[in-house]
Design an enzyme around this catalytic site. Structure first.
Site, mmCIF file in Angstrom:
data_model
loop_
_atom_site.group_PDB
_atom_site.id
_atom_site.type_symbol
_atom_site.label_atom_id
_atom_site.label_comp_id
_atom_site.label_asym_id
_atom_site.label_seq_id
_atom_site.Cartn_x
_atom_site.Cartn_y
_atom_site.Cartn_z
ATOM 1 N N GLU A 90 -8.970 -9.997 4.015
ATOM 2 C CA GLU A 90 -9.330 -8.511 3.683
ATOM 3 C C GLU A 90 -10.610 -8.546 3.079
ATOM 4 O O GLU A 90 -11.075 -9.168 1.957
ATOM 5 C CB GLU A 90 -8.163 -7.941 2.691
ATOM 6 C CG GLU A 90 -8.509 -6.600 2.337
ATOM 7 C CD GLU A 90 -7.508 -5.692 1.692
ATOM 8 O OE1 GLU A 90 -6.233 -6.496 1.587
ATOM 9 O OE2 GLU A 90 -7.347 -4.822 1.336
ATOM 10 N N ASP B 60 5.695 -6.870 2.325
ATOM 11 C CA ASP B 60 5.006 -7.515 1.227
ATOM 12 C C ASP B 60 5.725 -7.853 0.099
ATOM 13 O O ASP B 60 6.578 -6.924 -0.257
ATOM 14 C CB ASP B 60 3.756 -6.335 0.649
ATOM 15 C CG ASP B 60 2.335 -6.560 1.353
ATOM 16 O OD1 ASP B 60 2.168 -7.716 1.389
ATOM 17 O OD2 ASP B 60 1.726 -5.662 1.325
ATOM 18 N N SER C 136 0.954 -1.047 0.090
ATOM 19 C CA SER C 136 0.059 -0.012 0.014
ATOM 20 C C SER C 136 0.937 1.312 -0.032
ATOM 21 O O SER C 136 0.315 2.227 -0.318
ATOM 22 C CB SER C 136 -0.873 -0.054 1.249
ATOM 23 O OG SER C 136 -0.262 -0.358 2.255
ATOM 24 N N GLU D 110 0.202 -12.663 -1.451
ATOM 25 C CA GLU D 110 -1.396 -12.510 -2.087
ATOM 26 C C GLU D 110 -1.624 -13.805 -2.626
ATOM 27 O O GLU D 110 -0.962 -13.825 -3.865
ATOM 28 C CB GLU D 110 -1.808 -11.310 -2.699
ATOM 29 C CG GLU D 110 -1.739 -10.278 -1.606
ATOM 30 C CD GLU D 110 -2.121 -8.967 -2.513
ATOM 31 O OE1 GLU D 110 -2.830 -9.010 -3.710
ATOM 32 O OE2 GLU D 110 -1.944 -7.762 -2.064
HETATM 33 O O1 KIV Z 1 -0.363 -3.483 1.722
HETATM 34 C C1 KIV Z 1 -1.067 -3.424 2.675
HETATM 35 O O2 KIV Z 1 -1.174 -2.410 3.352
HETATM 36 C C2 KIV Z 1 -2.029 -4.631 3.134
HETATM 37 C C3 KIV Z 1 -2.787 -4.561 4.207
HETATM 38 C C4 KIV Z 1 -3.879 -3.662 3.835
HETATM 39 C C5 KIV Z 1 -3.225 -5.660 4.755
HETATM 40 O O3 KIV Z 1 -1.853 -5.844 2.504
#
Ligand code: KIV
Length: 271
Positions: free
Chosen positions: A189, A90, A52, A122
């Site tokens: 989510e 991530d 994000s 993911e």
């Molecule tokens: O990238 C992110 O902030 C996320 C959260 C919304 C879980 O994956």
């Protein structure tokens, strides 16, 4: 004493113990040194260096453009700030979907170059081979199911996922497959609360929700959203703990006025 209070450093093992003891896990996103230092000092259990960052730090419409190098830059800034929290990073779009060899080398780069403690990916069955290969290298993996923003062009919209029985069953199967493969936790989510509760009951690993109700083992929010920095983003699941947009706006406007009027700096603010 609660597990949360006992531990000096949160590990994946701590999160398992917290789930077993019925203690809820707190997770927030973080992307830079200064903010991560405050989040960690506040006592959050997990800091997610989320992709994000692509939205809230770089201003992209989706999470797809952020690169592996950029994620490593954000993650290394966060790691330098953190004493206690588990730092999960991530894996960005395009760094693991190709094949398991590429996935492993991306995960290794994240761990080596950022110092992060785990990665998040993911998807379910379709990325299982990559997850397993990363796990064989000793890298902890957090799963992410439900609304997976890297697939936004497949979904077409950011609406609630898995409302229909077929998708709900597939999600439950995916969660079980991720657990069996060895993931240490899963983010769910934007799915119905009832389904998320069922997943949390049927798997032993911690389930962290965002827009997934209160029957899960922990919660995560994007830090800019919960601080109210983006005043044009207010989905139902978001609780705003501040209105930093207004507070920052007032501070900036006051500063501009003080500079223009000659009020700043005054005699005690100079050498
Ligand atoms: O990238 C992110 O902030 C996320 C959260 C919304 C879980 O994956």
């Amino acid at each position: 004493m609660s597990i949360h209070k006992q531990v000096k450093k949160v590990t994946t093992h701590t999160l398992h113990e917290m789930k077993q003891a019925g203690e809820k896990i707190s997770m927030l996103t973080g992307y830079d040194f200064s903010m991560a230092k405050i989040i960690d000092a506040a006592g959050v259990d997990v800091i997610l260096v989320g992709d994000s960052a692509s939205n809230v730090m770089a201003g992209h419409e989706t999470t797809l453009p952020i690169t592996l190098d950029q994620m490593i830059y954000h993650a290394s800034s966060v790691v330098r700030a953190v004493d206690r929290a588990l730092v999960v990073v991530d894996m960005p779009f395009g760094s693991y979907q190709g094949n398991s060899k590429e996935a492993l080398s991306s995960a290794i780069r994240i761990m080596k170059e950022s110092g992060g403690h785990a990665v998040k990916m993911e998807g379910g069955q379709e990325i299982l081979e990559s997850i397993k290969r990363i796990l064989t290298a000793g890298i902890p993996v957090m799963g992410h199911l439900g609304l997976t923003p890297q697939s936004i062009y497949k979904f077409g919209t950011y609406v609630v996922r898995a409302k229909e029985e077929e998708e709900a069953n597939r999600l439950l199967e995916d969660a079980k497959a991720l657990e069996e493969a060895g993931c240490f936790a899963i983010v769910l989510e934007k799915i119905p609360a009832q389904l998320a509760t069922r997943v949390a009951q049927e798997v032993k690993i911690p389930i962290i929700g965002i827009g997934a109700g209160n029957g899960v083992d922990g919660q995560v929010l994007v830090v800019h959203d919960m601080l109210g920095i983006n005043n044009d983003f207010s989905p139902r699941f978001l609780r705003k703990y501040n209105n930093l947009y207004d507070q920052m706006m007032k501070s900036f406007q006051q500063y501009i006025q003080d500079v223009r009027s000659g009020d700043f700096p005054n005699s005690s603010e100079q050498y």
